[in-house]
Write a protein that holds these residues in place. Structure first.
Motif, short mmCIF file in Angstrom:
data_model
loop_
_atom_site.label_atom_id
_atom_site.label_comp_id
_atom_site.label_asym_id
_atom_site.label_seq_id
_atom_site.Cartn_x
_atom_site.Cartn_y
_atom_site.Cartn_z
N LEU A 53 0.95 -1.35 -0.11
CA LEU A 53 -0.15 -0.03 -0.01
C LEU A 53 0.99 1.29 0.10
N PRO A 54 0.56 2.28 -0.67
CA PRO A 54 1.43 3.49 -0.91
C PRO A 54 1.00 4.24 0.55
N THR A 55 2.00 4.91 1.07
CA THR A 55 2.19 5.77 2.32
C THR A 55 2.52 7.04 1.69
N PHE A 56 2.06 8.05 2.64
CA PHE A 56 2.43 9.35 2.50
C PHE A 56 2.50 10.16 3.81
N GLU A 57 3.10 11.24 3.68
CA GLU A 57 3.22 12.20 4.83
C GLU A 57 2.48 13.42 4.71
N PRO A 58 1.49 13.71 5.32
CA PRO A 58 0.67 14.86 5.07
C PRO A 58 1.92 16.17 5.38
N ASP A 59 1.54 17.55 4.68
CA ASP A 59 2.41 18.64 5.26
C ASP A 59 2.09 19.21 6.56
N ASP A 60 1.01 18.75 7.01
CA ASP A 60 0.63 19.17 8.31
C ASP A 60 0.10 17.95 9.23
N PRO A 61 0.94 17.28 9.60
CA PRO A 61 0.37 15.98 10.40
C PRO A 61 -0.39 16.40 11.78
N GLY A 62 -1.33 15.45 12.06
CA GLY A 62 -1.89 15.57 13.36
C GLY A 62 -3.31 16.26 13.16
N VAL A 63 -4.18 16.31 14.45
CA VAL A 63 -5.35 16.69 14.34
C VAL A 63 -5.62 18.10 14.27
#
Length: 88
Positions: A53-63
């Motif tokens: 499965l592809p993974t990604f890191e959001p620019d602004d992680p967290g809630v």
């Protein structure tokens, strides 16, 4: 490498015959059989579509600010899914 395995006696007898007919050792016959089995397994895995499965890191992680993960109704509202909150 030397190891000990338990093999069905009829299967071993057939492998010994194959080795004798080809002027080979039983070890080389068993190695070839194992190579064929592993290659077939690998081929089937490719056809079955093994994938990751592809993974990604959001620019602004967290809630997001103002979101309370413990408040079900607020989460439903933030997601635009008011029907989830009314099912309780």
């Amino acid at each position: 490498m030397r190891t000990t395995v338990t093999i069905d006696e009829h299967l071993l007898a057939e492998a010994k015959i194959l080795a004798a007919r080809g002027h080979r050792t039983i070890g080389s016959v068993l190695e070839d059989a194992l190579r064929l089995l592993l290659a077939e397994h690998s081929r089937r895995a490719e056809v079955a579509g093994d994938f990751s499965l592809p993974t990604f890191e959001p620019d602004d992680p967290g809630v997001r600010p103002g979101i309370d993960l413990l408040d079900r109704e607020a989460l439903a509202e933030a997601l635009g899914d008011n029907t989830t909150a009314s099912r309780s």
